[in-house]
Design an enzyme around this catalytic site. Structure first.
Site, short mmCIF file in Angstrom:
data_model
loop_
_atom_site.label_atom_id
_atom_site.label_comp_id
_atom_site.label_asym_id
_atom_site.label_seq_id
_atom_site.Cartn_x
_atom_site.Cartn_y
_atom_site.Cartn_z
N ALA A 127 20.29 -12.52 42.61
CA ALA A 127 21.12 -13.72 42.57
C ALA A 127 20.95 -14.43 41.23
CB ALA A 127 20.76 -14.65 43.73
N PRO A 128 22.03 -15.07 40.75
CA PRO A 128 23.33 -15.27 41.41
C PRO A 128 24.32 -14.13 41.26
CG PRO A 128 23.29 -16.44 39.32
CD PRO A 128 21.92 -15.84 39.48
N GLU A 149 17.94 -10.06 47.16
CA GLU A 149 17.64 -11.46 46.87
C GLU A 149 16.76 -12.01 47.99
OE1 GLU A 149 16.87 -14.94 45.56
OE2 GLU A 149 17.88 -13.44 44.31
N ASP A 176 11.53 -9.82 50.45
CA ASP A 176 10.55 -9.95 49.38
C ASP A 176 10.60 -8.64 48.59
OD1 ASP A 176 8.07 -9.72 47.93
OD2 ASP A 176 7.24 -11.31 49.19
N CYS A 247 12.72 -14.72 31.89
CA CYS A 247 13.25 -15.76 31.00
C CYS A 247 12.13 -16.73 30.65
CB CYS A 247 14.44 -16.49 31.64
SG CYS A 247 14.09 -17.26 33.23
#
EC number: 2.1.1.178
Length: 478
Positions: A127-128, A149, A176, A247
């Site tokens: 996701a997204p 997700e 998970d 990120c």
């Protein structure tokens, strides 16, 4: 361009970042980049339109598009009118582009580098949907993708984006991510693990991203990442490729995670350097061959990308103990499948042999054939797309099927002008002059399918799903 915001950078974070900052980069430039607004960017959805045709379509708009070097379909965008949301553009609503940060296009570009052409892909934290839809486009809707997700609320967003982009080769799971190595060992020839992380690289998009940051939280997240990458490596088939990305910027969640996998599995895994991924990649290249993207290098978010190759099997994990329950679908016979395909073709819908028909009660679904081997090995939230509901008098074709399967030269297509197309997205019935000639039609705008509709007299009944109805001003460049 968005207005600058005061970005919070904890002193301990700055100290840790200073310690890992490459010698040719400056902390002053790093801090300045973090305080600048993030450049907007988009990725053309080539399942719907070629890059060339997209650029022709928008050439008269007040859009300034700058190519993103690591993604042939990606562009930074500046618009003359920033008041209207980019997400309200007609081309976004019809799935012609995805609003995606430039750096987040890197992991999928790395996954498909060179001659890589995987047929079965796992997106562990999907996701997204930006990377899942990017993968689907590079696979041209062929093969199969398992998009997982963990967050239940984000699964709905993931499905909405997949549907808008016309993706048909995806199965969704809600687990998970640490289950896949045991549940589906050696089942994928490519895996993307864009791992949950501390988000140090996204402060330009979210000024408060670091408000809960602490060295302790980084350590806790890294523990989870180690378990995720180990599980993903077990799910990867020998010869397959895995991309690990985050990120965030710290070495604990990046280099140390990958190096830990290398230490554990030795010659079963190797790094594939990314210095030749795109012109200018060496500016972010580490000694190991990873890309460590600090925000000042490409004026983007911060990111980390590593590409790994699995060379041979490793000892398996213990088999999971969960119960799957009975799979509620049954494959349709060749006769039934041919009958449904004929009816669909009469309504302007078509698919190829990489998809197969399954049924659940009156529902007809189109599954990616590549993923059928995984049925009864793991529980799916949904597979492929819902094609139709069967009734005594025929079939009711579903919205997501129309978006993904409408043929370009179908006789049932009815092109709307900009005014009527906006009415459609506002959920209102349409009164075109003249009305369509058929009782059922696929309404289109810019030759792109928007949905299926019934003609009732001179009125077109709007069948747009309620969750897709938009309020407010839309950007249709009339």
């Amino acid at each position: 361009m968005a207005k600058p915001a005061c970005v919070f950078l904890p002193p301990a974070f700055l100290e840790a970042t200073r310690a890992i900052m490459p010698a040719d980069l400056s902390m002053d430039d790093f801090i300045a980049a973090c305080q600048r607004p993030l450049r907007r960017s988009l990725r053309v959805n080539t399942l719907k339109i070629s890059v060339t045709d997209f650029l022709t379509l928008v050439q008269d708009y007040d859009w300034r598009l700058e190519p993103i070097p690591w993604c042939a379909e990606g562009f930074w965008i500046e618009r003359g009118d920033e008041e209207l949301r980019l997400g309200s553009a007609a081309e976004h609503l019809s799935g012609l582009f995805y609003i995606q940060e430039a750096s987040s296009m890197l992991p999928v570009s790395a996954l498909f580098a060179g001659a890589e052409a995987p047929s079965r892909v796992l997106d562990v934290a999907a996701a997204p949907g930006s990377k899942t839809t990017q993968i689907a486009a590079l696979m041209n809707n062929q093969g199969g993708i398992v998009a997982n997700e963990y967050s239940a609320s984000r699964v709905k967003v993931l499905h909405a984006n997949i549907s808008r982009c016309g993706v048909k080769n995806v199965a969704l799971t809600h687990f998970d991510g640490r289950v896949f190595g045991a549940a589906l060992p050696e089942s994928f020839d490519a895996i993307l693990l864009d791992a949950p992380c501390s988000g140090e690289g996204v402060v330009r998009k979210d000024p408060d991203a670091m408000s809960n940051w602490s060295p302790e939280s980084v350590t806790a997240i890294a523990d989870t990442q180690r378990e995720l990458i180990d599980s993903a490596f077990h799910a990867l088939a020998p010869g397959g490729v895995m991309v690990y990305s985050t990120c965030t910027l710290n070495a604990q969640e990046n280099q140390q995670i990958v190096n830990g996998l290398l230490a554990t599995y030795g010659d079963a895994v190797s790094i594939e350097p990314l210095g030749d991924l795109f012109p200018g990649a060496k500016q972010a290249l580490t000694a190991e061959g990873f890309l460590h993207v600090f925000p000042q290098i490409y004026d983007s978010e911060g990111f980390f990308v590593a590409r790994l190759r699995k060379h041979h099997s490793v000892p398996p994990l213990a088999k999971p103990s969960y119960k799957l329950g009975k799979f509620p679908f049954t494959p349709l016979s060749g006769k039934d499948s041919a009958e449904i395909a004929q009816a669909a073709a009469a309504s302007g819908l078509a698919w190829d042999k990489t998809s197969r028909l399954w049924a659940r009660d009156k529902e007809i679904w189109l599954f990616p054939a590549e993923l059928e081997a995984l049925v009864n090995k793991i529980r799916f939230s949904r597979i492929g797309l819902k094609l139709a509901e069967r009734f005594t008098k025929g079939y009711r074709w579903q919205h997501e099927a129309v978006i993904a399967l409408a043929v370009a030269d179908g006789k049932q297509r009815f092109e709307l002008d900009a005014t009527l197309a906006q009415e459609w997205f506002h959920g209102r019935d349409l009164y075109p002059e003249p009305p369509p000639q058929t009782d059922e039609c696929i309404v289109t705008y810019q030759q792109q399918p928007l949905g299926i509709a019934k003609r009732i007299g001179s009125r077109i009944k709007n069948n747009l799903p309620r969750e897709l109805v938009r309020d407010g001003v839309l950007d249709f460049h009339q």
